[in-house]
Design an enzyme around this catalytic site. Sequence first.
Site, PDB file in Angstrom:
ATOM      1  N   GLY A  27       0.813  -1.204   0.000  1.00 12.63           N
ATOM      2  CA  GLY A  27       0.000   0.000   0.000  1.00 12.63           C
ATOM      3  C   GLY A  27       0.845   1.252   0.000  1.00 12.63           C
ATOM      4  N   THR A  28       2.121   1.112   0.390  1.00 16.94           N
ATOM      5  CA  THR A  28       3.031   2.265   0.439  1.00 16.94           C
ATOM      6  C   THR A  28       3.146   2.870  -0.949  1.00 16.94           C
ATOM      7  OG1 THR A  28       4.279   0.996   2.058  1.00 16.94           O
ATOM      8  CG2 THR A  28       5.293   3.025   1.247  1.00 16.94           C
ATOM      9  N   THR A  29       2.993   4.184  -1.050  1.00 20.56           N
ATOM     10  CA  THR A  29       3.041   4.845  -2.357  1.00 20.56           C
ATOM     11  C   THR A  29       4.455   5.367  -2.613  1.00 20.56           C
ATOM     12  OG1 THR A  29       2.173   6.788  -1.230  1.00 20.56           O
ATOM     13  CG2 THR A  29       0.607   5.433  -2.437  1.00 20.56           C
ATOM     14  N   PRO A  33      -2.245   1.672  -5.300  1.00 18.09           N
ATOM     15  CA  PRO A  33      -2.065   3.035  -4.789  1.00 18.09           C
ATOM     16  C   PRO A  33      -3.223   3.461  -3.901  1.00 18.09           C
ATOM     17  CG  PRO A  33      -2.527   3.062  -7.155  1.00 18.09           C
ATOM     18  CD  PRO A  33      -2.392   1.630  -6.758  1.00 18.09           C
ATOM     19  N   HIS A  58      -4.744  15.634   1.081  1.00 20.74           N
ATOM     20  CA  HIS A  58      -4.313  14.669   2.103  1.00 20.74           C
ATOM     21  C   HIS A  58      -3.872  15.384   3.378  1.00 20.74           C
ATOM     22  CE1 HIS A  58      -4.212  11.763  -1.219  1.00 20.74           C
ATOM     23  NE2 HIS A  58      -4.207  10.814  -0.284  1.00 20.74           N
ATOM     24  N   LYS A  72       1.784  13.358   5.035  1.00 21.70           N
ATOM     25  CA  LYS A  72       2.083  12.568   3.834  1.00 21.70           C
ATOM     26  C   LYS A  72       3.404  13.009   3.216  1.00 21.70           C
ATOM     27  CE  LYS A  72      -0.019  10.991  -0.479  1.00 21.70           C
ATOM     28  NZ  LYS A  72       0.435   9.620  -0.261  1.00 21.70           N
ATOM     29  N   GLY A  75      -0.202   8.656  -4.998  1.00 27.52           N
ATOM     30  CA  GLY A  75      -0.207   7.516  -5.918  1.00 27.52           C
ATOM     31  C   GLY A  75      -1.548   7.397  -6.628  1.00 27.52           C
ATOM     32  N   THR A  76      -2.628   7.718  -5.935  1.00 26.51           N
ATOM     33  CA  THR A  76      -3.964   7.625  -6.545  1.00 26.51           C
ATOM     34  C   THR A  76      -4.102   8.634  -7.682  1.00 26.51           C
ATOM     35  OG1 THR A  76      -4.826   7.019  -4.397  1.00 26.51           O
ATOM     36  CG2 THR A  76      -6.442   7.696  -6.041  1.00 26.51           C
TER      37      THR A  76
END
Length: 264
Positions: free
Chosen positions: A96-98, A123, A152, A156, A162-163
């Site tokens: 899950g890490t971007t 992402p 966000h 972060k 990433g999205t």
Amino acid sequence: MVTVLVNGACGRMGQAVLKAVQEDSELKLVGAVDIKGGEDTGKLVGLPENGILVESNLTEALQRLNPDVMIDFTRPDVVFDNVMTALRNKVSPVVGTTGLSDGQKEEIRAAAEKLGTPAFIAPNFAIGAVLLMVLSRQAAKYMPDVEIIELHHDRKLDAPSGTAVQTAAMIAEVRKAHKQGHPEEKEKLAGARGAEYEGMHIHSVRLPGYVAHQEVIFGGLGQTLTIRHDSMNRESFMPGVVLAAKKVRSLCGLTIGLDKLLEF
Ligand code: NAD
């Protein structure tokens, strides 16, 4: 029963994953790693003590515990090494890490294929965010002028998210690359128009109070269309993480994106 090691276990996402794995009847938590190490993985997330302590050496933990899956929510600067360590030990990474670069993803793909150990990267694990990406790709066929705003929390580390990059990449699959805005536009302050991906602009907002949010705005003749997704808390990602942990061993090579595990 799929056995799971959680990497980055003491972090915001890591703790949510520890809880979700322990509460799922088809997953079994066998280990946890974080550079902060030491705590009991039940007590850490408000569940009864389970005797599984957070450790600090990933390689040693993978070799001793031999889990089916390593779920990684750590940091952009360490995730690549973590994934390669998992693959070398025949453990499937669910990431899950971007912040992984395209080149790093290709190296992961090659290693997963060579070592016969499937890997999965998303992402964004929230179903609503996946729908936002899929719907954005559909909308861009008819409304190809688009800007992305992602919002966000201010802890972060990477920008854009990433999205946002994945959304732009999916839109680029159906949209002819073209520069947006006035051909002669000039930024009076550097960065005012945001980052650029094949002519699309991406804007990153960082503020306390946000979790993870994104708007995709399409502009057409006399009209705009806005598609927005909001993750209110980190539980929103857990059904996707649990699904990926259960399915990754049945995949081949590297799979990127939760949409690949869902039917549309
Ligand atoms: P966080 O800072 O709260 O947690 C990161 C944890 O990793 C910390 O506990 C830290 O001690 C640990 N860590 C750092 N280096 C390590 C190493 N080498 N080995 C083991 N552990 C290490 O961060 P977070 O908010 O939990 O986010 C983690 C990552 O997940 C970020 O990249 C974020 O963008 C991403 N994220 C992805 C999704 C998704 O759906 N894919 C959702 C939310 C967040």
